[in-house]
Design a protein around this motif. Structure first.
Motif, PDB file in Angstrom:
ATOM      1  N   GLU B 144       0.829  -1.204   0.000  1.00  0.00           N
ATOM      2  CA  GLU B 144       0.000   0.000   0.000  1.00  0.00           C
ATOM      3  C   GLU B 144       0.865   1.257   0.000  1.00  0.00           C
ATOM      4  O   GLU B 144       0.344   2.361  -0.004  1.00  0.00           O
ATOM      5  CB  GLU B 144      -0.895   0.027   1.242  1.00  0.00           C
ATOM      6  N   GLY B 145       2.166   1.081   0.086  1.00  0.00           N
ATOM      7  CA  GLY B 145       3.056   2.236   0.047  1.00  0.00           C
ATOM      8  C   GLY B 145       3.616   2.627   1.404  1.00  0.00           C
ATOM      9  O   GLY B 145       4.264   3.645   1.538  1.00  0.00           O
ATOM     10  N   PHE B 146       3.342   1.816   2.424  1.00  0.00           N
ATOM     11  CA  PHE B 146       3.901   2.137   3.733  1.00  0.00           C
ATOM     12  C   PHE B 146       5.005   1.146   4.084  1.00  0.00           C
ATOM     13  O   PHE B 146       4.758   0.105   4.665  1.00  0.00           O
ATOM     14  CB  PHE B 146       2.799   2.126   4.810  1.00  0.00           C
ATOM     15  N   SER B 147       6.212   1.471   3.661  1.00  0.00           N
ATOM     16  CA  SER B 147       7.359   0.649   4.026  1.00  0.00           C
ATOM     17  C   SER B 147       8.139   1.387   5.084  1.00  0.00           C
ATOM     18  O   SER B 147       8.714   2.444   4.803  1.00  0.00           O
ATOM     19  CB  SER B 147       8.264   0.421   2.814  1.00  0.00           C
ATOM     20  N   PRO B 148       8.170   0.891   6.296  1.00  0.00           N
ATOM     21  CA  PRO B 148       8.863   1.642   7.346  1.00  0.00           C
ATOM     22  C   PRO B 148      10.377   1.683   7.110  1.00  0.00           C
ATOM     23  O   PRO B 148      10.957   0.760   6.544  1.00  0.00           O
ATOM     24  CB  PRO B 148       8.525   0.850   8.618  1.00  0.00           C
ATOM     25  N   GLN B 149      10.961   2.762   7.531  1.00  0.00           N
ATOM     26  CA  GLN B 149      12.424   2.904   7.483  1.00  0.00           C
ATOM     27  C   GLN B 149      12.992   2.111   8.672  1.00  0.00           C
ATOM     28  O   GLN B 149      12.681   2.419   9.819  1.00  0.00           O
ATOM     29  CB  GLN B 149      12.779   4.396   7.580  1.00  0.00           C
ATOM     30  N   LEU B 150      13.827   1.103   8.371  1.00  0.00           N
ATOM     31  CA  LEU B 150      14.313   0.239   9.450  1.00  0.00           C
ATOM     32  C   LEU B 150      15.822   0.320   9.648  1.00  0.00           C
ATOM     33  O   LEU B 150      16.350  -0.231  10.607  1.00  0.00           O
ATOM     34  CB  LEU B 150      13.938  -1.219   9.161  1.00  0.00           C
ATOM     35  N   ASP B 151      16.514   0.998   8.731  1.00  0.00           N
ATOM     36  CA  ASP B 151      17.971   0.933   8.791  1.00  0.00           C
ATOM     37  C   ASP B 151      18.643   2.183   9.350  1.00  0.00           C
ATOM     38  O   ASP B 151      19.811   2.145   9.708  1.00  0.00           O
ATOM     39  CB  ASP B 151      18.528   0.622   7.394  1.00  0.00           C
ATOM     40  N   GLU B 152      17.909   3.287   9.386  1.00  0.00           N
ATOM     41  CA  GLU B 152      18.509   4.480   9.989  1.00  0.00           C
ATOM     42  C   GLU B 152      17.435   5.284  10.700  1.00  0.00           C
ATOM     43  O   GLU B 152      16.241   5.117  10.419  1.00  0.00           O
ATOM     44  CB  GLU B 152      19.189   5.341   8.913  1.00  0.00           C
ATOM     45  N   CYS B 153      17.864   6.128  11.629  1.00  0.00           N
ATOM     46  CA  CYS B 153      16.929   6.948  12.379  1.00  0.00           C
ATOM     47  C   CYS B 153      16.217   7.887  11.413  1.00  0.00           C
ATOM     48  O   CYS B 153      16.851   8.553  10.602  1.00  0.00           O
ATOM     49  CB  CYS B 153      17.677   7.759  13.438  1.00  0.00           C
ATOM     50  N   VAL B 154      14.850   7.900  11.469  1.00  0.00           N
ATOM     51  CA  VAL B 154      14.133   8.710  10.488  1.00  0.00           C
ATOM     52  C   VAL B 154      14.358  10.213  10.682  1.00  0.00           C
ATOM     53  O   VAL B 154      14.126  10.998   9.778  1.00  0.00           O
ATOM     54  CB  VAL B 154      12.604   8.435  10.498  1.00  0.00           C
ATOM     55  N   ARG B 155      14.825  10.613  11.870  1.00  0.00           N
ATOM     56  CA  ARG B 155      14.990  12.052  12.086  1.00  0.00           C
ATOM     57  C   ARG B 155      16.417  12.522  11.836  1.00  0.00           C
ATOM     58  O   ARG B 155      16.654  13.428  11.057  1.00  0.00           O
ATOM     59  CB  ARG B 155      14.545  12.424  13.502  1.00  0.00           C
ATOM     60  N   CYS B 156      17.394  11.832  12.470  1.00  0.00           N
ATOM     61  CA  CYS B 156      18.763  12.328  12.316  1.00  0.00           C
ATOM     62  C   CYS B 156      19.583  11.515  11.310  1.00  0.00           C
ATOM     63  O   CYS B 156      20.740  11.821  11.053  1.00  0.00           O
ATOM     64  CB  CYS B 156      19.463  12.369  13.674  1.00  0.00           C
ATOM     65  N   HIS B 157      18.962  10.510  10.714  1.00  0.00           N
ATOM     66  CA  HIS B 157      19.599   9.662   9.701  1.00  0.00           C
ATOM     67  C   HIS B 157      20.853   8.956  10.169  1.00  0.00           C
ATOM     68  O   HIS B 157      21.653   8.498   9.347  1.00  0.00           O
ATOM     69  CB  HIS B 157      19.886  10.459   8.411  1.00  0.00           C
ATOM     70  N   GLY B 158      21.036   8.883  11.481  1.00  0.00           N
ATOM     71  CA  GLY B 158      22.156   8.117  12.002  1.00  0.00           C
ATOM     72  C   GLY B 158      21.862   6.629  11.853  1.00  0.00           C
ATOM     73  O   GLY B 158      20.708   6.206  11.971  1.00  0.00           O
ATOM     74  N   SER B 159      22.846   5.827  11.499  1.00  0.00           N
ATOM     75  CA  SER B 159      22.577   4.398  11.352  1.00  0.00           C
ATOM     76  C   SER B 159      23.473   3.592  12.287  1.00  0.00           C
ATOM     77  O   SER B 159      24.464   4.090  12.808  1.00  0.00           O
ATOM     78  CB  SER B 159      22.808   3.971   9.896  1.00  0.00           C
ATOM     79  N   GLU B 160      23.105   2.337  12.465  1.00  0.00           N
ATOM     80  CA  GLU B 160      23.892   1.454  13.326  1.00  0.00           C
ATOM     81  C   GLU B 160      25.245   1.189  12.667  1.00  0.00           C
ATOM     82  O   GLU B 160      25.335   1.201  11.438  1.00  0.00           O
ATOM     83  CB  GLU B 160      23.136   0.134  13.510  1.00  0.00           C
ATOM     84  N   PRO B 161      26.344   0.969  13.365  1.00  0.00           N
ATOM     85  CA  PRO B 161      26.410   0.900  14.834  1.00  0.00           C
ATOM     86  C   PRO B 161      26.678   2.249  15.502  1.00  0.00           C
ATOM     87  O   PRO B 161      26.812   2.289  16.724  1.00  0.00           O
ATOM     88  CB  PRO B 161      27.592  -0.049  15.065  1.00  0.00           C
ATOM     89  N   ALA B 162      26.750   3.343  14.724  1.00  0.00           N
ATOM     90  CA  ALA B 162      27.046   4.647  15.330  1.00  0.00           C
ATOM     91  C   ALA B 162      25.986   5.041  16.349  1.00  0.00           C
ATOM     92  O   ALA B 162      26.310   5.556  17.419  1.00  0.00           O
ATOM     93  CB  ALA B 162      27.140   5.720  14.228  1.00  0.00           C
ATOM     94  N   VAL B 163      24.719   4.839  16.020  1.00  0.00           N
ATOM     95  CA  VAL B 163      23.652   5.104  16.992  1.00  0.00           C
ATOM     96  C   VAL B 163      22.870   3.821  17.214  1.00  0.00           C
ATOM     97  O   VAL B 163      22.905   2.922  16.386  1.00  0.00           O
ATOM     98  CB  VAL B 163      22.681   6.203  16.495  1.00  0.00           C
TER      99      VAL B 163
END
Lengths: 202, 242
Positions: B144-163
């Motif tokens: 339906e078009g709702f694919s959640p963002q799972l790989d980085e923070c949706v607000r600050c775009h920091g990704s694992e393992p940094a955050v």
């Protein structure tokens, strides 16, 4: 649209129109029929309705319709109280009684579980059924809910609930209606009929 | 032109109609959601028998009516018996039907939804794994078009393992790190399962035994779908409570 009948007639039509399966036209027809027939006949109908509504209630034990605290079946001491047949509605008791095969007691759930309509176990008389087991010495519960999705879900739920108590829990068999043709039977029914086959008596 | 047409579909739900008839709601392959009257289906001698019960996958001959169609013939494509063989299978199947009923539109062909529904019912019939329905919900949402963002923070775009990604917010549409967090907490195990489901490792997710992480994914899936369709899902709520 303004009503074209005098208020008493219109009121009668409106009330009749609230009955299940009665549309505005049918309501009108019944209303005029009632106005045409002798007053005695109308009184008898009115009294029957008032009397039934006043006297009929649910049996405190099995939730069948009754005219006193217990229904005639619960009052009948000749019945086997160790055997209870669980049905969805009082109407089903009448159908089962007609067979003349069952000598135990009943328990009416007053409905079936319907996940799609949000009717859950707490909306049915399931707690009351569990409460009957111990005092009445019930040994076997026959699940006689309708063989459709809601009835099957209810039966499976009850089986999961009752079996751990150490009761014998059985489900009515599914099979082919007497007088029907095999070729028109659906796969599920025919499959179950095969599964529940029995050896031929001599 | 004749009003008869053929189609294949899955029965989503039924309503009682008059003395012995039913209205069946079917998600068909070629015609989207169809409402049709099945005459006499509640009689024990009906020719339809169990074929028009919810979850049935059937080949149909329908007669087009003005508002409701009429079921003329029905033939089972797949046996219904596995679905009604255990409470887990039946409740999972019904939960899948409810979601499709909400998303399917009348006379709006949606063959992909049909395929997904048939697929999930087969999966449930084979093995009532705890993540069947949640995975199906997430896949529906993705479609339906709702694919959640799972790989980085949706607000600050920091990704694992940094955050560390510790929360999931439906309004934001994905996971959030510790400093931006809003919505609800999500455990690393549940996040891993979500990535499996939406990232092409569905089979791995479906092999999971019931655990706190599967419950988390399941509750989140229900919440996400309810958020999207703006309605409560009744079937899941009922079986989650028991």
């Amino acid at each position: 649209m303004a009503s074209t009948y005098t208020p008493p007639v219109q009121l009668l039509i409106d009330e009749l129109g609230r009955l299940p399966g009665v549309g505005p036209k049918s309501a009108q027809r019944i209303a005029f029929h009632l106005l045409k027939i002798p007053a005695d006949d109308v009184n008898r109908l009115a009294e029957a309705i008032i009397d039934a509504k006043k006297r009929v209630r649910f049996c405190e034990r099995c939730f069948n319709v009754a005219d006193s605290t217990l229904c005639p079946i619960c009052n009948d001491d000749a019945r086997d109280s160790s055997l209870v047949c669980v049905v969805e509605e009082s109407r089903d008791i009448v159908a089962l009684e007609k067979t003349g095969e069952f000598r135990g007691r009943y328990h009416v759930l007053l409905g079936a579980m319907s996940p799609l309509e949000g009717i859950g176990p707490e909306d049915l008389k399931i707690r009351e059924l569990v409460a009957r087991i111990e005092p009445e010495g019930i040994e076997e519960v026959i699940l006689c809910t309708n063989p459709n999705t809601e009835g099957e879900v209810t039966a499976m739920y009850l089986a999961r609930l009752l079996k751990p108590i150490g009761l014998k829990v059985t489900r009515i068999a599914s099979g082919l209606p007497v007088g029907g043709d095999l070729e028109y039977a659906d796969e599920l029914t025919l499959g179950r009929a095969l599964e529940g086959r029995r050896s031929v008596e001599d | 032109m004749s009003g008869l047409y053929h189609d294949t579909g899955v029965v989503l739900r039924t309503y009682k109609l008059r003395e012995s008839d039913k209205i069946v709601v079917i998600h068909t392959r070629d015609n989207g959601k169809v409402r049709a009257v099945a005459k006499g289906v509640r009689k024990t001698r009906s020719k339809f028998g169990a074929r028009l019960e919810p979850m049935s996958h059937v080949k149909l001959l329908l007669y087009r009516g003005r508002e409701l169609d009429i079921v003329s013939q029905a033939e089972a494509v797949e046996p219904l018996s596995p679905m009604l063989s255990s409470l887990d299978r039946a409740s999972q199947g019904l939960a899948a039907l409810e979601a499709v009923d909400q998303l399917s539109l009348e006379r709006e062909p949606n063959p992909q939804l049909y395929k997904m529904l048939v697929g999930v019912l087969r999966t449930i019939a084979a093995e009532p794994s705890p993540l069947n329905v949640p995975a199906f919900y997430w896949k529906l949402l993705a479609r339906e078009g709702f694919s959640p963002q799972l790989d980085e923070c949706v607000r600050c775009h920091g990704s694992e393992p940094a955050v560390q990604l510790v929360a999931f917010d439906l309004n934001e549409g994905g996971v959030l790190c510790r400093s931006c967090r809003s919505g609800q907490a999500i455990s690393p195990a549940a996040l891993g399962l979500l990535r499996d489901i939406l990232g092409g490792r569905l089979q791995h997710a479906l092999r999971q035994e019931e655990s706190p992480a599967t419950h988390e994914v399941s509750a989140l899936a229900t919440r996400a779908l309810e958020y999207q369709i703006e309605r409560r899902l009744k079937a899941v709520a009922m079986f989650e409570a028991h």
